[in-house]
Scaffold this active site. Structure first.
Site, mmCIF file in Angstrom:
data_model
loop_
_atom_site.group_PDB
_atom_site.id
_atom_site.type_symbol
_atom_site.label_atom_id
_atom_site.label_comp_id
_atom_site.label_asym_id
_atom_site.label_seq_id
_atom_site.Cartn_x
_atom_site.Cartn_y
_atom_site.Cartn_z
ATOM 1 N N TYR A 19 0.857 -1.181 0.000
ATOM 2 C CA TYR A 19 0.000 0.000 0.000
ATOM 3 C C TYR A 19 0.891 1.228 0.000
ATOM 4 O O TYR A 19 1.807 1.338 0.829
ATOM 5 C CB TYR A 19 -0.909 0.015 1.232
ATOM 6 N N GLU A 56 -3.693 7.406 -3.996
ATOM 7 C CA GLU A 56 -3.706 6.158 -3.234
ATOM 8 C C GLU A 56 -3.560 4.992 -4.197
ATOM 9 O O GLU A 56 -4.409 4.795 -5.084
ATOM 10 C CB GLU A 56 -5.006 6.024 -2.433
#
Length: 399
Positions: free
Chosen positions: A118, A206
């Protein structure tokens, strides 16, 4: 402003970020042709059919499906295009899927295991600095990771005077447990990602997951991009990417009238000049026993046209049982706003819900007299307490 995954990936590619390639399709037939091109251009035998909506968690709602042949591509895209996709970020009503991204398979076998990470770039409002937030737990909801395993989330703060430094990108790659070619590629990936974020005035990038492929390449499998609307005047090409079909149609209409509007779930519509006063007005409504149906800021120069547009927007919500107009007459005189309310009321015709108008500031008394003598079903107030009491009264009478 939000954009779709495929649009975010195109921006990333323009800054040198490697991404999972894909082709957009609006019909199942186009999806099949896209899958054929993925085979020709990227030798991808399998493809992933991904719903394109402005929300995360698409896989959990059935909006991301693997297809191993053209028949499955046709079936998967038929199932997804036109569906009302419900995810944790859409609410129970979901969002209609109008297009899909047919993306290459990047989880191919090779010399090493694939790994998911991530990585996001955003503003830390506590420090006023950009940060890169990253974790070894890619592919999962970052909120869940933060709750259950907060020690697996790392943050790298960027000094705005010097920008992202090389040692910081290397530190990120090291903390993610990478070495060799994958480490070097992650350093390049992080540097290019931050440059993209900074250059286009984004408010968030993101990437979940960032993938280390079996041959040690680093690439973005997904891309969630939020842009700072206040900076779009510098990026006309990016502003053109806006997809109004993904937005609340009432909010789009309000924007066209230069009104700042956000729909809520309550029963009292509110129309206010100034964001701070709007927040206070919403508190008043709650204290009075109601629930705000919206946030609506008409700006500092409210007049008959803006008031009329505000009325029209608020009345589109069938849950509204009363409207509270709360105007502070600083830039604009209260009597002019009062006249605007009267004119707008007469032009619209019969408004089926009671209206409370609270005006304070320049010519507040004259404004109250205008409303009281108008003969219209409008309640006037000068004090916040009076307005709150009137809200309570009309809500009780309406039950």
């Amino acid at each position: 402003m939000n954009i779709h995954e495929y649009q975010g990936k195109e921006i990333l590619k323009s800054f040198g970020v490697r991404v999972q390639e894909g082709i957009v399709a609006e019909t199942p037939e186009q999806a099949v042709e896209a899958a054929k091109r993925m085979k020709e251009e990227f030798n991808s035998d399998w493809v992933v059919v991904k719903a394109q909506i402005h929300a995360g968690g698409r896989g959990k709602g059935g909006g991301v499906k693997l297809a191993k042949n053209l028949d499955e591509v046709l079936q998967r895209s038929t199932d997804i295009i036109g569906m009302q996709l419900v995810t944790p970020q859409t609410g129970p009503e979901g969002k209609k899927v109008n297009k899909v991204l047919v993306a290459q398979d990047v989880y191919y076998p090779g010399e090493s295991e694939t790994k998911e990470f991530y990585v996001s770039v955003l503003l830390d409002r506590a420090t006023g600095r950009n940060i890169i937030m990253y974790s070894t737990e890619g592919g999962m909801d970052i909120e869940e990771v933060a709750e259950k395993t907060p020690h697996l989330i790392f943050k790298e703060e960027i000094d705005p005077k010097v920008g992202l430094q090389g040692f910081q990108a290397r530190k990120i790659a090291f903390n993610l447990g990478l070495s060799g070619a994958a480490h070097k590629d992650m350093v390049k990936f992080v540097a290019a990602l931050y440059k993209a974020y900074d250059s286009i005035d984004a408010s968030m990038f993101e990437i979940n997951p960032v993938l280390k492929t079996s041959d040690d390449k680093i690439l973005a499998v997904d891309a969630k991009v939020n842009l700072d609307e206040n900076a779009l005047y510098r990026h006309a090409d990016i502003a053109a990417l806006r997809d109004v079909t993904e937005e609340d149609p009432t909010e789009v209409e309000a924007g066209e009238s230069n009104l700042n509007y956000v729909k809520l779930d309550g029963n009292v519509g509110c129309m206010v000049n100034g964001a701070g006063l709007a927040m206070a007005t919403m508190d008043i409504i709650k204290i009075a026993g109601g629930e705000p149906a919206n946030f609506l800021d008409v700006g500092g120069t409210a007049n008959a046209e803006t008031v009329k547009a505000g009325f029209n927007i608020i009345l589109k919500d069938p849950n509204v049982k009363a409207i509270l107009i709360n105007i502070f007459g600083g830039i604009v005189r209260c009597d002019r706003v009062a006249q605007g309310v009267i004119d707008a009321y007469n032009e619209i015709g019969n408004i089926p819900v009671p209206i409370i108008v609270r005006l304070q500031g320049t010519n507040a008394k004259e404004a109250k007299d205008l409303i009281d003598e108008s003969g219209l079903k409008v309640y006037s107030a000068i004090l916040l307490k009076e307005a709150a009491e009137l809200v309570t009264k009309v809500l009780k009478e309406g039950k």
